[in-house]
Design a protein around this motif. Structure first.
Motif, PDB file in Angstrom:
ATOM      1  N   SER A 146       0.978  -1.099   0.068  1.00 54.19           N
ATOM      2  CA  SER A 146      -0.044  -0.016  -0.070  1.00 54.19           C
ATOM      3  C   SER A 146       0.992   1.159  -0.049  1.00 54.19           C
ATOM      4  N   PRO A 147       0.717   2.316  -0.950  1.00 53.69           N
ATOM      5  CA  PRO A 147       1.606   3.420  -0.980  1.00 53.69           C
ATOM      6  C   PRO A 147       1.622   4.490   0.100  1.00 53.69           C
ATOM      7  N   TYR A 148       2.768   4.759   0.663  1.00 55.88           N
ATOM      8  CA  TYR A 148       2.641   6.190   1.240  1.00 55.88           C
ATOM      9  C   TYR A 148       3.262   7.409   0.378  1.00 55.88           C
ATOM     10  N   GLU A 149       2.357   8.406   0.465  1.00 53.74           N
ATOM     11  CA  GLU A 149       2.694   9.729  -0.400  1.00 53.74           C
ATOM     12  C   GLU A 149       3.344  10.745   0.677  1.00 53.74           C
ATOM     13  N   ALA A 150       4.682  10.843   0.631  1.00 50.29           N
ATOM     14  CA  ALA A 150       5.360  11.741   1.470  1.00 50.29           C
ATOM     15  C   ALA A 150       4.832  13.299   1.163  1.00 50.29           C
ATOM     16  N   PRO A 151       4.907  13.844   2.404  1.00 56.68           N
ATOM     17  CA  PRO A 151       4.627  15.416   2.102  1.00 56.68           C
ATOM     18  C   PRO A 151       5.523  16.091   1.288  1.00 56.68           C
ATOM     19  N   VAL A 152       4.942  17.016   0.445  1.00 58.24           N
ATOM     20  CA  VAL A 152       5.875  17.766  -0.379  1.00 58.24           C
ATOM     21  C   VAL A 152       6.437  18.987   0.565  1.00 58.24           C
ATOM     22  N   GLN A 153       5.696  19.904   1.218  1.00 57.76           N
ATOM     23  CA  GLN A 153       6.173  21.111   1.916  1.00 57.76           C
ATOM     24  C   GLN A 153       5.471  20.793   3.393  1.00 57.76           C
ATOM     25  N   PRO A 154       6.269  19.974   4.159  1.00 57.70           N
ATOM     26  CA  PRO A 154       5.911  19.866   5.733  1.00 57.70           C
ATOM     27  C   PRO A 154       6.336  21.110   6.458  1.00 57.70           C
ATOM     28  N   GLU A 155       5.689  21.681   7.517  1.00 56.20           N
ATOM     29  CA  GLU A 155       6.001  22.689   8.163  1.00 56.20           C
ATOM     30  C   GLU A 155       7.639  22.328   8.753  1.00 56.20           C
ATOM     31  N   LEU A 156       7.687  21.033   9.362  1.00 54.11           N
ATOM     32  CA  LEU A 156       8.828  20.661  10.027  1.00 54.11           C
ATOM     33  C   LEU A 156       9.089  19.010   9.298  1.00 54.11           C
ATOM     34  N   ARG A 157      10.354  18.639   8.998  1.00 47.39           N
ATOM     35  CA  ARG A 157      10.907  17.571   8.201  1.00 47.39           C
ATOM     36  C   ARG A 157      11.825  17.109   9.565  1.00 47.39           C
ATOM     37  N   ILE A 158      11.749  15.852  10.050  1.00 45.03           N
ATOM     38  CA  ILE A 158      12.656  15.180  11.299  1.00 45.03           C
ATOM     39  C   ILE A 158      13.315  13.839  10.534  1.00 45.03           C
ATOM     40  N   ASP A 159      14.654  14.038  10.287  1.00 42.49           N
ATOM     41  CA  ASP A 159      15.405  12.769   9.665  1.00 42.49           C
ATOM     42  C   ASP A 159      15.804  12.137  11.098  1.00 42.49           C
ATOM     43  N   THR A 160      15.083  10.910  11.320  1.00 43.72           N
ATOM     44  CA  THR A 160      15.399  10.134  12.597  1.00 43.72           C
ATOM     45  C   THR A 160      16.705   9.240  12.100  1.00 43.72           C
ATOM     46  N   THR A 161      17.300   9.322  11.083  1.00 47.31           N
ATOM     47  CA  THR A 161      18.586   8.557  10.978  1.00 47.31           C
ATOM     48  C   THR A 161      19.723   9.242  11.466  1.00 47.31           C
ATOM     49  N   THR A 162      19.285  10.682  11.522  1.00 48.32           N
ATOM     50  CA  THR A 162      20.448  11.511  12.327  1.00 48.32           C
ATOM     51  C   THR A 162      20.229  12.248  13.601  1.00 48.32           C
ATOM     52  N   LEU A 163      18.741  12.026  14.073  1.00 50.92           N
ATOM     53  CA  LEU A 163      18.406  12.900  15.390  1.00 50.92           C
ATOM     54  C   LEU A 163      17.905  11.568  16.011  1.00 50.92           C
ATOM     55  N   SER A 164      18.031  11.973  17.570  1.00 53.33           N
ATOM     56  CA  SER A 164      17.729  11.139  18.485  1.00 53.33           C
ATOM     57  C   SER A 164      16.223  11.257  18.719  1.00 53.33           C
ATOM     58  N   VAL A 165      15.574  10.464  19.519  1.00 49.21           N
ATOM     59  CA  VAL A 165      13.992  10.953  19.750  1.00 49.21           C
ATOM     60  C   VAL A 165      14.194  12.186  20.513  1.00 49.21           C
ATOM     61  N   GLU A 166      15.151  12.313  21.588  1.00 50.87           N
ATOM     62  CA  GLU A 166      15.224  13.501  22.354  1.00 50.87           C
ATOM     63  C   GLU A 166      15.482  14.707  21.517  1.00 50.87           C
ATOM     64  N   GLU A 167      16.361  14.650  20.566  1.00 50.59           N
ATOM     65  CA  GLU A 167      16.735  15.933  19.644  1.00 50.59           C
ATOM     66  C   GLU A 167      15.432  16.031  18.694  1.00 50.59           C
ATOM     67  N   SER A 168      14.770  15.200  18.147  1.00 48.88           N
ATOM     68  CA  SER A 168      13.561  15.332  17.368  1.00 48.88           C
ATOM     69  C   SER A 168      12.598  16.050  18.410  1.00 48.88           C
ATOM     70  N   ALA A 169      12.239  15.537  19.542  1.00 48.39           N
ATOM     71  CA  ALA A 169      11.197  16.413  20.433  1.00 48.39           C
ATOM     72  C   ALA A 169      11.515  17.708  20.431  1.00 48.39           C
TER      73      ALA A 169
END
Length: 635
Positions: free
Chosen positions: A597-620
């Motif tokens: 089933s497809p996932y349509e990624a946001p085109v212009q989100p207000e905030l993008r969080i890359d969890t491959t570089t940020l921890s949960v704490e840093e993301s929050a």
């Protein structure tokens, strides 16, 4: 010489005036693939002498190159203009052609026969007076013949010609003709078609097109051209109908002139008539009727005019001007018939754009009451509508509109559905009637509003909409964000995807239709909580842009913050805390986002969080910082 020139000019003027006052007939050809629709239209153009010498020379050359008639003129090539159509021998697009005879002018739409292009047939039929249903005498009545007939009956085309074509290939058999007539009449009676004319013909050979066929002396009826030239059209009925003018634009060339321009859909109007503007309900009197030819004493259906009024009232594009004594109805919920025209199915709860006349609003199907089997006319249950399906549905709009039932007025009762993302037309519909609840439910005024509730909490209410693949980290980050906000004294509520499915949405599965409904319900709950002054945090995969857009549109522009937890599929799958990816890969779990089933990624989100570089704490912390920047956290 001057005298000759004057005579020529005089003849031209008389010719133009003669054609100017001829009635205009719009008709379509429809039917199944390779029934001879394009050949018939090409033959009509040829027989009515509407071809120039160079056009005839070109089609003769093309007949040798693309034709299927052994070197003879292939009349279909006059109409099949697209290279893809010529190579495949099918009609893809709707081809419009104009021709004229001594008695009448014609606009003909050659509509596709292939099932994939039924949506184009609906387009061509939307304003036709007559439908010519082509039937191959060798094949008889097919499923596509029935589908097109049903659509024609829905669209209110009163005159139908069943052109039983290729009679030359069945030896001009009267028996074959009679069998097809009996078969079709049995079906036509069940869908309410009564005005049917049957003509046996050969579009390729010219039998019964313009001149009576010598090969079928047993047929004594009109030729096709005789029928088209003499059939009565409903122009007079259109003018007798109630006055409707969908406003196309507000004409304000200077401070001294303000008029309302559009094409009259039905009825007639004259200066001094009392009018009502809908949906506002304001009334005034017509002061002037302005046209390109100056002021008019009266205007009728089909004319493009500008009305000026005796009062300064607020009117904008999309409003409908009616006579005060016969106004259109107003509602925001309807029963309707929808013909679906897109490869992706219609999903109840999904937001689409609905265009009716000059008005465009947001709409969603609230219920598919049943789908129609075009062969048996059986009403069957349906949760979605697939390509070419026809269903009776309930539909809800985001605001009231002026309308008439389609059976009364095709212009103010017919609509199209448009995809919000691609802007493609994906459906066509006919309004039956307003639902009773549309008039019984009203918004109740309350004295304590959203601003007051938010101020008492020292914050601005909003929705933090976390989206991303399963395993991306949405719930973990959302949970920590709520903890941090709660520690700072803010009022929050977390709506988590799994938790909601234990209660509010426990009746929903994971099909596309159920995913849409899942997000629709969550979005409506979020809207109520925002109105309560809360900072609402949602953590849902919410795979479709359309539904995230719907959730955004439910609240004000600055109240929706889309947070894309951007985690590559391979990383999310490696985490697989719940073991869902493993089940999906093994086939134990269907309709899983990212796998089948497809996932349509946001085109212009207000905030993008890359969890491959940020921890949960840093993301929050990044989310909290974004809220502070936006002035959400007042305390």
């Amino acid at each position: 010489m001057a005298h000759v020139s004057e005579l020529i000019a005089s003849d031209i003027d008389q010719y133009l005036k003669l054609h100017e006052h001829k009635s205009l007939l719009r008709f379509i050809t429809c039917g199944s693939v390779d029934d001879g629709k394009s050949t018939l239209i090409g033959r009509l153009l040829y027989e009515s002498k509407m071809l120039f010498d160079d056009q005839l020379a070109a089609v003769e050359a093309d007949s040798k190159k693309f034709g299927t008639q052994g070197g003879e003129i292939d009349f279909a090539l006059l109409v099949d203009g697209l290279a893809a159509e010529r190579e495949q021998g099918i009609t893809i697009d709707v081809a419009y052609r104009f021709f004229s005879t001594e008695k009448r002018k014609f606009i003909v739409a050659d509509t596709p026969g292939h099932e994939q292009y039924t949506r184009n047939m609906v387009t061509g039929a939307s304003n036709a007076d007559v439908a010519i249903l082509m039937v191959d005498a060798r094949k008889g009545i097919l499923t596509q013949s029935r589908r097109h007939s049903y659509i024609v009956s829905l669209l209110g085309i009163r005159h139908i010609v069943v052109a039983i074509n290729k009679m030359d290939l069945v030896g001009y058999s009267e028996t074959t003709f009679r069998e097809i007539v009996a078969d079709y009449m049995a079906f036509a009676g069940r869908i309410g078609i009564s005005d049917v004319t049957f003509i046996p013909m050969s579009a390729f050979k010219g039998d019964n097109i313009v001149a009576p066929s010598e090969h079928m002396p047993w047929y004594q009826g009109d030729t096709l051209m005789q029928f088209l030239e003499t059939v009565e059209i409903d122009e007079a009925d259109h003018e007798k109908a109630a006055f409707r003018l969908p406003v196309q634009w507000v004409n304000r060339p200077n401070l001294d002139f303000r008029g309302f321009a559009g094409t009259i859909a039905s009825g007639k109007i004259k200066p001094g008539d009392r009018i009502r503007v809908q949906p506002s309900g304001r009334e005034s009197t017509v002061a002037r009727i302005v046209s390109m030819d100056g002021d008019l004493p009266e205007a009728v259906a089909g004319q493009s005019i500008t009305l000026t009024l005796s009062d300064e009232i607020d009117i904008s594009r999309g409003d409908v001007i009616s006579t005060a004594e016969g106004p259109a109805e107003i509602a925001d919920q309807f029963e309707c018939t929808i013909t679906w025209m897109h490869e992706a199915p219609l999903l109840p709860g999904r937001n689409y754009l609905l265009k009716i006349g000059t008005r465009t609003v947001t709409a969603s199907v609230t219920e598919i009451k049943y789908q129609v089997n075009v062969n048996t006319l059986e009403h069957t249950a349906a949760k979605t509508l697939e390509l070419n399906a026809i269903g009776v549905c309930n539909i809800s709009l985001d605001r009231p509109i002026a309308f008439d039932p389609y059976a009364q007025n095709r212009d103010t009762g017919g609509f199209i559905l448009i995809d919000r993302i691609s802007n493609n037309t994906i459906g066509a519909g006919l309004l039956h009637f307003a639902l009773r609840r549309a008039n019984n439910i009203h918004m109740q005024h309350v004295d304590v509003d959203k601003a007051a509730r938010s101020a008492s909490k020292g914050q601005k209410s909003c929705v933090l909409w976390f989206t991303g693949l399963s395993g991306a980290g949405k719930s973990s980050i959302a949970n920590l964000v709520e903890k941090k906000l709660h520690a700072r004294g803010h009022h929050t509520y977390l709506l988590d995807g799994d938790n909601v499915r234990h209660g509010l949405n426990k009746d929903l599965g994971f099909t596309d239709a159920h995913r849409v409904e899942n997000i629709r319900r969550v979005a409506e709950v979020s809207k109520l909580m925002v109105d309560a002054g809360l900072i609402v945090i949602t953590a849902f995969i919410s795979p479709f842009r359309s539904e995230r857009g719907m959730a955004r549109n439910l609240v004000e522009d600055n109240e929706f913050i889309e947070i894309y937890v951007d985690t590559p599929l391979e990383v999310a799958e490696q985490r697989d805390v719940k073991g869902l990816y493993k089940k999906a890969r093994s086939g134990e779990l269907n309709n899983f986002t990212g796998i089948d089933s497809p996932y349509e990624a946001p085109v212009q989100p207000e905030l993008r969080i890359d969890t491959t570089t940020l921890s949960v704490e840093e993301s929050a912390d990044a989310v909290i910082e974004e809220l502070s920047k936006r002035g959400i956290l007042l305390g």
